[in-house]
Design an enzyme around this catalytic site. Structure first.
Site, PDB file in Angstrom:
ATOM      1  N   HIS A 163       6.284   6.144  -4.505  1.00 30.59           N
ATOM      2  CA  HIS A 163       5.825   7.098  -5.527  1.00 30.59           C
ATOM      3  C   HIS A 163       6.515   8.463  -5.408  1.00 30.59           C
ATOM      4  O   HIS A 163       5.891   9.495  -5.604  1.00 30.59           O
ATOM      5  CB  HIS A 163       4.301   7.303  -5.427  1.00 30.59           C
ATOM      6  CG  HIS A 163       3.519   6.091  -5.826  1.00 30.59           C
ATOM      7  ND1 HIS A 163       3.187   5.802  -7.120  1.00 30.59           N
ATOM      8  CD2 HIS A 163       3.015   5.069  -5.079  1.00 30.59           C
ATOM      9  CE1 HIS A 163       2.494   4.659  -7.175  1.00 30.59           C
ATOM     10  NE2 HIS A 163       2.380   4.194  -5.944  1.00 30.59           N
ATOM     11  N   ASP A 166       0.536   4.197  -0.545  1.00 30.47           N
ATOM     12  CA  ASP A 166       0.210   2.984  -1.306  1.00 30.47           C
ATOM     13  C   ASP A 166       1.439   2.395  -1.968  1.00 30.47           C
ATOM     14  O   ASP A 166       2.436   3.084  -2.194  1.00 30.47           O
ATOM     15  CB  ASP A 166      -0.829   3.327  -2.386  1.00 30.47           C
ATOM     16  CG  ASP A 166      -0.325   4.439  -3.312  1.00 30.47           C
ATOM     17  OD1 ASP A 166       0.176   5.457  -2.790  1.00 30.47           O
ATOM     18  OD2 ASP A 166      -0.409   4.279  -4.546  1.00 30.47           O
ATOM     19  N   GLU A 167       1.350   1.114  -2.311  1.00 36.35           N
ATOM     20  CA  GLU A 167       2.325   0.414  -3.157  1.00 36.35           C
ATOM     21  C   GLU A 167       3.773   0.704  -2.749  1.00 36.35           C
ATOM     22  O   GLU A 167       4.589   1.106  -3.575  1.00 36.35           O
ATOM     23  CB  GLU A 167       2.126   0.831  -4.624  1.00 36.35           C
ATOM     24  CG  GLU A 167       0.753   0.482  -5.168  1.00 36.35           C
ATOM     25  CD  GLU A 167       0.598   0.815  -6.653  1.00 36.35           C
ATOM     26  OE1 GLU A 167       0.228  -0.084  -7.412  1.00 36.35           O
ATOM     27  OE2 GLU A 167       0.823   1.980  -7.038  1.00 36.35           O
ATOM     28  N   VAL A 168       4.091   0.488  -1.490  1.00 36.29           N
ATOM     29  CA  VAL A 168       5.441   0.782  -1.018  1.00 36.29           C
ATOM     30  C   VAL A 168       6.289  -0.491  -1.064  1.00 36.29           C
ATOM     31  O   VAL A 168       6.021  -1.449  -0.336  1.00 36.29           O
ATOM     32  CB  VAL A 168       5.403   1.351   0.422  1.00 36.29           C
ATOM     33  CG1 VAL A 168       6.811   1.727   0.857  1.00 36.29           C
ATOM     34  CG2 VAL A 168       4.474   2.554   0.503  1.00 36.29           C
ATOM     35  N   GLU A 199      -3.745   0.622   1.734  1.00 37.56           N
ATOM     36  CA  GLU A 199      -2.684  -0.286   2.190  1.00 37.56           C
ATOM     37  C   GLU A 199      -2.261   0.018   3.632  1.00 37.56           C
ATOM     38  O   GLU A 199      -1.893  -0.887   4.378  1.00 37.56           O
ATOM     39  CB  GLU A 199      -1.443  -0.191   1.295  1.00 37.56           C
ATOM     40  CG  GLU A 199      -1.600  -0.857  -0.061  1.00 37.56           C
ATOM     41  CD  GLU A 199      -2.013   0.128  -1.136  1.00 37.56           C
ATOM     42  OE1 GLU A 199      -2.792   1.063  -0.836  1.00 37.56           O
ATOM     43  OE2 GLU A 199      -1.566  -0.054  -2.285  1.00 37.56           O
TER      44      GLU A 199
END
Ligand SMILES: *[C@@H]1O[C@H](CO)[C@@H](O)[C@H](O)[C@H]1NC(C)=O
Ligand SMILES: *[C@@H]1O[C@H](CO)[C@@H](O)[C@H](O)[C@H]1NC(C)=O
Ligand SMILES: *[C@@H]1O[C@H](CO)[C@@H](O)[C@H](O)[C@H]1NC(C)=O
Ligand SMILES: *[C@@H]1O[C@H](CO)[C@@H](O)[C@H](O)[C@H]1NC(C)=O
Length: 473
Positions: free
Chosen positions: A266, A319-321, A370
């Site tokens: 992000h 998050d969301e890596v 996460e």
């Protein structure tokens, strides 16, 4: 979430104290911890005023006084109060007597926000009374008072019904948050202030400011002045002085600002000003894990944050890596081999290194869940894990001895327009957590207003009324 007793307790309490028929007349939200009331009415005096004698708190910065002024604005709602003929002032409510027992106006995690509000129409002159440990508890008392009064169109005066009132109140949770996202859409400063105003009505106390993300980097960072080259435009930016003004504006309403720096994913917009942060020009996320410059820059940003954002927590995302750019970029792949790390270990390395930098600037760290799901046992023991993916996470986090904030997206994401107010209301942060010492590890909850599909034109009506439903949980 976060403030009131849950609905069933409320029904139960109402049956015990007042009989069921009275419940529909209790128009207070979030419902205070304990409420007793009667059936008389009283008008507010023309000179309805704030009295603070007996307080330890001296209100040097006018936090209480301004809260009282806002109260009057809400009460009159631009109506004109008319006093025709002779009015016997001695039977009117002359004002609110507020007694605050702490001298300090420091706003921080876990301050005492309790208050007692009573209106007993005895003696003369008659005052409503608020007693609170801190000025911020007193502000909550004023909010509750505002919900007991309304402008009566028949008498053309402000009236309090159902006196005598005795209300004792304190929040269930110390963290009652709302997330706004100023990266996907820029939010004008006046709109951020309106959101803060509205949070105070529902007694929410943390504005989680998701400042930057992949799409844009609107905030000025004095240590790295090219970072806001990643803003959408020259005008869609916040100076650090404006951020400090937001923090101060929120504080005066009892609201903490939690700043988020989401790393290492992000973060594509960071590289507009500093392309060295990208693995390569055609593979731009996550931030380059192999480069010292990446961490030097994070250190500079967090150093600047620590001067403006005084809440003890900072949010570091995580998050969301998607780590595939690290392996597909030859330079970084070589570094991974040298260090003996695979992609997932490098993700852990990044998050833990960023945590250490934040701690060195005096922050405690919040990370999205996460990080816990991938390497929970390695996280700094003071980490607060921020749930979002679904239910049932808080119970695992507290079982592991870490602290947790609940934001499960199916119930508490405001951008999920199919989540209805009753789903917001019924979401219980302590689901399946029964041990008192584990319940204490749940700091509270947060509703999230992600910014992909809202801007200044519709943020307020998308947040409300569903955020208030969560506030009443
Ligand atoms: C505050 O002042 C009022 C009016 O002068 C007085 O009646 C009251 O007793 C005082 N209260 C305290 C706690 O000093
Ligand atoms: C990025 O571009 C370089 C040079 O054009 C190429 O060798 C490489 O495969 C590209 N990487 C990705 C992930 O597309
Ligand atoms: C990375 O290495 C660790 C330690 O050897 C191993 O447990 C893990 O399965 C590896 N992850 C991947 C995605 O290969
Ligand atoms: C709570 O625990 C019960 C029994 O283990 C389980 O069926 C339920 O799904 C759990 N609820 C949540 C929200 O995790």
């Amino acid at each position: 979430m976060i403030w009131g007793t849950i609905f069933l307790c409320l029904v139960f309490q109402a049956i015990l104290v007042f009989g069921v028929q009275d419940l529909k007349n209790l128009n207070i939200w979030p419902m205070p911890k304990s409420v007793e009331y009667g059936d008389k009415s009283i008008f507010l005096s023309k000179n309805f005023h704030l009295m603070t004698n007996g307080s330890k708190y001296l209100d040097k910065d006018g936090i209480l006084k301004d809260g009282f002024t806002r109260l009057l604005d809400v009460l009159t709602a631009n109506n004109v109060i008319e006093y025709v003929g002779k009015v016997d002032e001695s039977v009117l409510l002359q004002g609110i007597h507020v007694v605050v027992n702490s001298e300090s106006d420091e706003l921080q995690y876990d301050i005492d926000e309790s208050y007692k509000l009573y209106i007993h129409p005895e003696g003369s002159p008659i005052y409503a009374n608020i007693e609170a440990a801190t000025v911020y508890g007193a502000l909550h008392g004023l909010q509750t008072f505002s919900q007991l009064c309304h402008f009566n169109l028949k008498s053309r005066k402000l009236i309090v019904n159902q006196i005598p009132w005795t209300i004792t109140d304190q929040p269930r949770f110390s963290y009652r948050g709302l997330l706004i996202d100023t990266s996907r859409h820029y939010q004008p400063l006046p709109m951020i202030k309106k959101v803060i105003d509205s949070m105070a009505y529902a007694k929410l106390n943390v504005l989680h400011w998701h400042i930057v993300d992949k799409q844009s980097f609107p905030l000025e960072i004095p240590s790295y002045p090219k970072l806001w080259n990643g803003a959408y435009s020259l005008t869609e930016r916040y100076t650090m002085a404006a951020a400090a003004e937001i923090v101060s504006y929120a504080k005066r309403r009892g609201i903490n600002v939690l700043a988020e720096l989401d790393v290492p994913g992000h973060a594509e917009s960071w590289g507009v000003g500093y392309p060295a942060l990208w693995p390569s020009k055609n593979c731009t996320e996550p931030l380059d894990v192999s480069s010292d410059f990446t961490f030097k820059l994070i250190d500079g940003v967090l150093s600047d944050f620590s001067k403006t954002f005084k809440y003890k927590f900072v949010h570091l995302g995580g998050d969301e890596v998607d780590t595939s750019c690290w392996s597909s970029t030859p330079r970084i792949q070589k570094w991974l081999k040298q260090q003996g790390l695979n992609e997932s270990q490098a993700y852990e390395y990044f998050v833990l290194k960023a945590q250490k930098i934040a701690v060195s600037h005096g922050f405690e760290v919040i990370n999205w869940e996460e990080t816990f799901n991938h390497f929970g046992s390695k996280l700094d023991r003071k980490t607060v894990v921020h749930n979002w993916l679904g239910g049932g996470v808080a119970e695992q986090v507290v079982e592991a001895g870490l602290r947790c904030i609940v934001s499960n997206q199916d119930k508490w994401y405001l951008d999920h327009l199919d989540a209805t107010w009753d789903m917001f209301y019924m979401n219980e942060p302590l689901t399946n957590i029964t041990k008192p010492e584990q319940q204490k590890l749940v700091l509270g909850g947060e509703v999230c207003m992600w910014g992909e599909t809202i801007d200044g034109s519709d943020i307020e009506q998308t947040i409300w009324p569903r955020a208030a439903a969560a506030a009443g949980t």
